[in-house]
Structures are given as structure tokens and as C-alpha cells.
Motif scaffolding. Sequence first.
Motif, PDB file in Angstrom:
ATOM      1  N   PRO A  62       0.836  -1.197   0.000  1.00 22.62           N
ATOM      2  CA  PRO A  62       0.000   0.000   0.000  1.00 22.62           C
ATOM      3  C   PRO A  62       0.872   1.248   0.000  1.00 22.62           C
ATOM      4  O   PRO A  62       2.017   1.212   0.439  1.00 22.62           O
ATOM      5  N   PRO A  63       0.382   2.339  -0.496  1.00 24.88           N
ATOM      6  CA  PRO A  63       1.176   3.564  -0.536  1.00 24.88           C
ATOM      7  C   PRO A  63       1.502   4.034   0.879  1.00 24.88           C
ATOM      8  O   PRO A  63       0.716   3.860   1.800  1.00 24.88           O
ATOM      9  N   GLU A  64       2.704   4.603   1.065  1.00 22.16           N
ATOM     10  CA  GLU A  64       3.122   5.087   2.375  1.00 22.16           C
ATOM     11  C   GLU A  64       2.516   6.467   2.598  1.00 22.16           C
ATOM     12  O   GLU A  64       3.039   7.484   2.158  1.00 22.16           O
ATOM     13  N   LEU A  65       1.392   6.501   3.273  1.00 22.66           N
ATOM     14  CA  LEU A  65       0.716   7.755   3.571  1.00 22.66           C
ATOM     15  C   LEU A  65       0.647   7.932   5.081  1.00 22.66           C
ATOM     16  O   LEU A  65       0.880   6.992   5.839  1.00 22.66           O
ATOM     17  N   HIS A  66       0.318   9.094   5.527  1.00 22.95           N
ATOM     18  CA  HIS A  66       0.288   9.394   6.948  1.00 22.95           C
ATOM     19  C   HIS A  66      -0.820  10.396   7.220  1.00 22.95           C
ATOM     20  O   HIS A  66      -1.373  11.022   6.307  1.00 22.95           O
ATOM     21  N   SER A  67      -1.158  10.545   8.485  1.00 27.85           N
ATOM     22  CA  SER A  67      -2.179  11.519   8.874  1.00 27.85           C
ATOM     23  C   SER A  67      -1.738  12.911   8.460  1.00 27.85           C
ATOM     24  O   SER A  67      -0.573  13.291   8.623  1.00 27.85           O
ATOM     25  N   GLY A  68      -2.667  13.649   7.923  1.00 27.98           N
ATOM     26  CA  GLY A  68      -2.373  14.997   7.444  1.00 27.98           C
ATOM     27  C   GLY A  68      -2.165  15.071   5.949  1.00 27.98           C
ATOM     28  O   GLY A  68      -2.232  16.170   5.367  1.00 27.98           O
ATOM     29  N   HIS A  69      -1.931  13.902   5.310  1.00 25.31           N
ATOM     30  CA  HIS A  69      -1.776  13.909   3.849  1.00 25.31           C
ATOM     31  C   HIS A  69      -3.097  14.328   3.198  1.00 25.31           C
ATOM     32  O   HIS A  69      -4.173  13.956   3.653  1.00 25.31           O
ATOM     33  N   LYS A  70      -3.009  15.102   2.128  1.00 27.29           N
ATOM     34  CA  LYS A  70      -4.207  15.626   1.494  1.00 27.29           C
ATOM     35  C   LYS A  70      -4.314  15.090   0.066  1.00 27.29           C
ATOM     36  O   LYS A  70      -3.343  15.112  -0.704  1.00 27.29           O
ATOM     37  N   LEU A  71      -5.514  14.620  -0.258  1.00 27.53           N
ATOM     38  CA  LEU A  71      -5.804  14.121  -1.605  1.00 27.53           C
ATOM     39  C   LEU A  71      -6.612  15.162  -2.363  1.00 27.53           C
ATOM     40  O   LEU A  71      -7.582  15.714  -1.825  1.00 27.53           O
ATOM     41  N   ALA A  72      -6.224  15.400  -3.599  1.00 28.57           N
ATOM     42  CA  ALA A  72      -6.940  16.333  -4.482  1.00 28.57           C
ATOM     43  C   ALA A  72      -7.103  17.705  -3.816  1.00 28.57           C
ATOM     44  O   ALA A  72      -8.079  18.406  -4.080  1.00 28.57           O
ATOM     45  N   ARG A  73      -6.172  18.066  -2.938  1.00 27.18           N
ATOM     46  CA  ARG A  73      -6.216  19.352  -2.229  1.00 27.18           C
ATOM     47  C   ARG A  73      -7.529  19.549  -1.477  1.00 27.18           C
ATOM     48  O   ARG A  73      -7.976  20.670  -1.259  1.00 27.18           O
ATOM     49  N   ARG A  74      -8.112  18.422  -1.052  1.00 30.07           N
ATOM     50  CA  ARG A  74      -9.448  18.519  -0.460  1.00 30.07           C
ATOM     51  C   ARG A  74      -9.642  17.535   0.692  1.00 30.07           C
ATOM     52  O   ARG A  74     -10.138  17.928   1.746  1.00 30.07           O
ATOM     53  N   TYR A  75      -9.266  16.267   0.507  1.00 24.21           N
ATOM     54  CA  TYR A  75      -9.535  15.250   1.506  1.00 24.21           C
ATOM     55  C   TYR A  75      -8.296  15.062   2.381  1.00 24.21           C
ATOM     56  O   TYR A  75      -7.279  14.512   1.934  1.00 24.21           O
ATOM     57  N   ARG A  76      -8.359  15.494   3.630  1.00 20.81           N
ATOM     58  CA  ARG A  76      -7.234  15.385   4.563  1.00 20.81           C
ATOM     59  C   ARG A  76      -7.371  14.113   5.386  1.00 20.81           C
ATOM     60  O   ARG A  76      -8.351  13.922   6.105  1.00 20.81           O
ATOM     61  N   LEU A  77      -6.394  13.214   5.272  1.00 17.54           N
ATOM     62  CA  LEU A  77      -6.420  11.963   6.000  1.00 17.54           C
ATOM     63  C   LEU A  77      -6.211  12.220   7.488  1.00 17.54           C
ATOM     64  O   LEU A  77      -5.314  12.977   7.871  1.00 17.54           O
ATOM     65  N   GLU A  78      -7.047  11.583   8.325  1.00 20.54           N
ATOM     66  CA  GLU A  78      -6.976  11.798   9.769  1.00 20.54           C
ATOM     67  C   GLU A  78      -6.494  10.551  10.517  1.00 20.54           C
ATOM     68  O   GLU A  78      -5.597  10.623  11.332  1.00 20.54           O
ATOM     69  N   GLU A  79      -7.115   9.401  10.262  1.00 20.75           N
ATOM     70  CA  GLU A  79      -6.802   8.197  11.026  1.00 20.75           C
ATOM     71  C   GLU A  79      -6.947   6.969  10.137  1.00 20.75           C
ATOM     72  O   GLU A  79      -7.956   6.808   9.462  1.00 20.75           O
ATOM     73  N   CYS A  80      -5.947   6.120  10.167  1.00 13.31           N
ATOM     74  CA  CYS A  80      -5.998   4.879   9.403  1.00 13.31           C
ATOM     75  C   CYS A  80      -6.764   3.833  10.210  1.00 13.31           C
ATOM     76  O   CYS A  80      -6.371   3.497  11.333  1.00 13.31           O
ATOM     77  N   VAL A  81      -7.835   3.337   9.671  1.00  8.70           N
ATOM     78  CA  VAL A  81      -8.637   2.340  10.385  1.00  8.70           C
ATOM     79  C   VAL A  81      -8.405   0.935   9.838  1.00  8.70           C
ATOM     80  O   VAL A  81      -8.773  -0.046  10.475  1.00  8.70           O
ATOM     81  N   THR A  82      -7.831   0.818   8.664  1.00  5.32           N
ATOM     82  CA  THR A  82      -7.501  -0.494   8.087  1.00  5.32           C
ATOM     83  C   THR A  82      -6.257  -0.345   7.225  1.00  5.32           C
ATOM     84  O   THR A  82      -6.164   0.590   6.423  1.00  5.32           O
ATOM     85  N   ARG A  83      -5.312  -1.248   7.402  1.00  6.86           N
ATOM     86  CA  ARG A  83      -4.163  -1.308   6.487  1.00  6.86           C
ATOM     87  C   ARG A  83      -3.945  -2.782   6.224  1.00  6.86           C
ATOM     88  O   ARG A  83      -3.394  -3.503   7.053  1.00  6.86           O
ATOM     89  N   LEU A  84      -4.394  -3.248   5.071  1.00  5.45           N
ATOM     90  CA  LEU A  84      -4.548  -4.679   4.892  1.00  5.45           C
ATOM     91  C   LEU A  84      -4.592  -5.038   3.416  1.00  5.45           C
ATOM     92  O   LEU A  84      -5.210  -4.333   2.614  1.00  5.45           O
ATOM     93  N   ASP A  85      -3.928  -6.150   3.052  1.00  8.95           N
ATOM     94  CA  ASP A  85      -4.104  -6.762   1.739  1.00  8.95           C
ATOM     95  C   ASP A  85      -3.846  -5.792   0.586  1.00  8.95           C
ATOM     96  O   ASP A  85      -4.536  -5.804  -0.415  1.00  8.95           O
ATOM     97  N   GLY A  86      -2.869  -4.891   0.776  1.00 12.19           N
ATOM     98  CA  GLY A  86      -2.506  -3.996  -0.318  1.00 12.19           C
ATOM     99  C   GLY A  86      -3.324  -2.732  -0.393  1.00 12.19           C
ATOM    100  O   GLY A  86      -3.094  -1.910  -1.277  1.00 12.19           O
TER     101      GLY A  86
END
Length: 574
Positions: A62-86
Motif C-alpha cells: 500500500p502507498p506510504e501515507l500518513h495523517s495529514g496527507h491531502k488528496l486532491a487538495r481537499r480530503y485530509r487523512l486523519e486516522e488509518c482504520v484499516t491497512r490490509l491486503d494492499g
Amino acid sequence: MAERSTAAVDVADSSGDEPLTAKADQSTADGVAQNRERDTDSSQSKEAQGSGGNESPGRTSPPELHSGHKLARRYRLEECVTRLDGFSSWRAVDEKLRRAVGVHLLPADHPRARSVLAAARSSALLGDPRFVQVLDAVEENDLVYVVHEWLPDATELTTLLAAGTLEVHEAYQMVSQVSQAMAAAHREGLAHLKLTPGAVLRTSSGQWRIRGLAVNAALRGITSDTPQRTDTEAIGALLYAALTQRWPYEDDAYGLSGLPKGVGLIPPDQVRAGVHRGLSELAMRALVNDGATASRQEPPCTTPEELVKAIGEMPRIRPPEPAFNAPPEYQRTTYQQGNYGRSATHPGSTQAMPAPLPPLQTRTGKALKWAVSALLIAALGLGSWQLADALMDHGKSDETGDTQITDDNDKSSDKTKPARPLTIQSAAEYYPDGKPQHANDVGLTYDKDSSTYWRTYSYRGGPKLAPFKQGVGIVYDLGSEKYVSSTSIGLYYAGDHTTATLYAANSLSSSQSLGSMTKIASGTTSTTDLKMSAKKAVKTRYVLVWITAVPNAAGDQFSGAGYKQAITDVKFTG
């Protein structure tokens, strides 16, 4: 705007090698897997409800992302609830609309990236509010991400079952709403294939929502040659668990104990005492696909549509009566007992109470007494004079022997005929646009029980329903042609405002147009009582109550907040 959701979409569940309910994953009561998978980032990462299985070697990382990363300058990642199976699933914030959302992330070169995108876009096109909605599905910068609703006010069925079985009416509502939703999805060619207790949510308003339609299965690579049968069996398993707090297979799953080894699939009413017989048989008819035998040899339900039909044939299960709590006993306060502002009496001491004055012995009391006496004397005198005057007039009338003769043709002698109630023989919902509200409940509007009702759906715009919908209504059959002059309609919701019109219809059919009907009366109210009276009575057998405006009401156990109305009682007079 759609409602919001508690946890991430349930995607980290059993592998797609076996049918949904054939072998469920091992999970604890809180939905976290006992056999945790190795996280790609941290061993402390959370897994989604019902997760389990082993990660296959050689999968795309899976891509190495972290809290605070922003997608499309709009969706800010807050908490990873699943990291599984790619792939990984996150709670995020839509900074543009300032609301919580869920996000699934996986590399663009993931073997299932294309199928996930296709499933998400197909699910988004459905637009059914009974499902957790897909808001966006994008491929960008070597990433594929799916954005969906996040419902903080909802509770998973897994959590509800951890506390015990569902109440009978609640289980009935769950299986009804889930079956209807899945029947609508299958009509559009969409299947779930991962319909577990973690994928079914109950909102604070009492509605049941389904998350992960098509997307959960695509993320896990699950397919089925018989998708309708798979989803129907899953609904049967959900109902079985709701009635018994047991998983209907030998293996424990989703925090629930399985059935005893070697006994097979026994009906819910044999697992737990007091289970509703009709719901027990319904669960067996849905699970008969896996070898169960319905207790009365009813035909099995192999599609959600057949399950909806079977539910409709059951007697309606009414909600429980609200519990009445008796008010606490009335207690006199210290002030009412006459102790306010006085010092506490010491034990053993006797405090003399001042004797009250005789009533009306003060100067003001004496004046009031004389005034009342004068008024009584004046009233007696006036009454005596009027009585004497009436007796004198009556004597004069007897002496002259005059007799008043009334001409039958005199208009002043006409008396308005008293309105008489008209009996309703049957009724049918009127929906010329082909989209009924709750057609099976029209009989509740004339069953002489004000606690039952027929209701509309909840609409986003109002009070006027147009242009979304021209109106909603019910046609009543009076049995034969009768003169209709007025109606009294009991409504469930008050507010600004309800507008209805009364028409003389030609039949109970919804194929007739409003233009072919005769208008009898119309009315508007902001209360729960709507009365309409005609200037001239109209003779007809069929009467249409047509509602074109409804008030805004808060959410309840049947529908969310919005513009809606319900009819409790309808009475016609003629």
C-alpha cells in the motif's frame, strides 16, 4: 444531504474463496479480528470490523501515507482504520464541505484497482439513501481512492448484537429495510457479496443503512456465480443472529457463538425461547439455500425480491407500546408547609401558633361582603321582573287564541339535513408517476386506530412537493355512489404546512389522471387536523385525498428529517 456514518466501510473481512456465510471470520465482540494480520506500516494499526485471514505474499504494497496527507487538495487523512491486503482505509475530512468522510486507498497498479473503481462508480450511480453513499472515485498520482460517507451517529449491528438480541419490531424493521434495499440494488445489477453484521448500520433516527455495496467485495476480490442467492442467504443470517444472538453456522463469527457441532441448522425458535414464529420461519426460508429446512415447508427465498414478498405476506409487527412512568408522589415543600422564614423548632419545645382571624372581619372584608349582598339583591329583583313580564305576555297570547300557521313552502322553515358518516369499504394508494409511498399501509388510515398510519417518504424540498413529486394520495371506495360533502383527516406531523384536495375519482386505479376527476374541496392546515367542506355535495363512489404540500419534521424510527406527512384517520360525511 445524506446522513453520516460511524466506522469505515467494512472491507477487511474474509477472503473471497468461499460464499459469504459458508465460513465467517473469527472476530471478537467489538469486531476486531483475533488473528490479526501484519500491518505494512505499524503493528498497532486498527483493522476494520470483522477483519481476518492472512495477507497473500507478493501483493502490491500500500502507498506510504500518513495523517495529514491531502488528496486532491481537499480530503485530509486523519486516522488509518484499516491497512490490509494492499489497500488502506482512512477516516478523513472533506475540507471543502467541512464534513467527515471515509477513504479507501490502493496503488493504481494493484491487481484489483480497476474493479474497485468500476464497483465504486456503479454504486454511486444507484443513489439509494438506504446505502452509505460513494461520493468520489478517482485515479490520481499512481493512487486509486474511493471516498464515501462517514456516519458518526450510526451503530453497527455487530455492536447491537453484543448487547443482546434485537427486540421483535426492531428485527422486523431491520430485515424489511435491508431486504428492500438489496432488492433495489439487484434490480440495477449490483450485488453486495459481503453483507455481514459489520456492514449493516442503525442510525440514531432508527433507519437501517448498508455500507460497502459492491466496493467491499471488489476490494477483497470476491465474486459469486449466484449473487442474489448469496445476498439473500446473508440477510437470513443477519435475521437469525438478530433473533438468537447466535451465528447460524458451527464456527463462531462477528463476536457471536456458532451453533453446537453436529446439530445442523435448527430454527431460531428452537435456539432461544420467545422468538417470533413468523420471523423464525422467514430466516429459515432465506437460509434454506444452505441445506436448512423450513419448519412449515415454505418455499425457499433465493432472491431479495422473493424475501421482500415473503415479508409483505406476514402480519405486520407493530412497535411496542411506550412505557408509562408514574409521576413521583406529590410532596409538600417547606414553604408550602408554612415554615418558610421561620426558625427550626427545637426538640421538646412547643411553639404557639397564632390564631387566624375570622373570615371577612377586616375592613376590606366587610366592604366586599356588603358589595356581594347588594349584587345578589339586584339580581333577584331583575329576575323577578323578567319572570312577571313573561307571564303577562303568555296570558295575552292565550286570551287572543292566535295560532301561528307555517307554510310548508316557507324558506325559513327549511332545516339543514344533518351530515351522516360514510363507511369506507376499501382503499388503494394513488401514484400516477409509478412510485408508491407505502401502498400496503393504506388500510391503517380507516382502521379506527389513531396510533396506526400510512406515511410518505421524507423529501428534501418543501413544503410543496412539486417539482420533485406532484403529490401523494389515497383513493377510498365507499362501496356505492354517495353524496360526499366533507372530510376530516387526522395527520401525524404538524408544521408549516399541509395542503390537500378532495377529488371524485372514477376508480381505485392509479392510471386515471387528475384532470379526469371532479374537485370536491381543498384545505390547508398547520396542525394535525385537516377538515375540508364542499360548497355543494358531489355524488361519487371513489374519493381521492391528494396531498401536495407537507411540513418539515424531525427524524424518527422510520425516516430521516425532511418534508413528510402521515395520515392516521380519514372520515367522510355526506
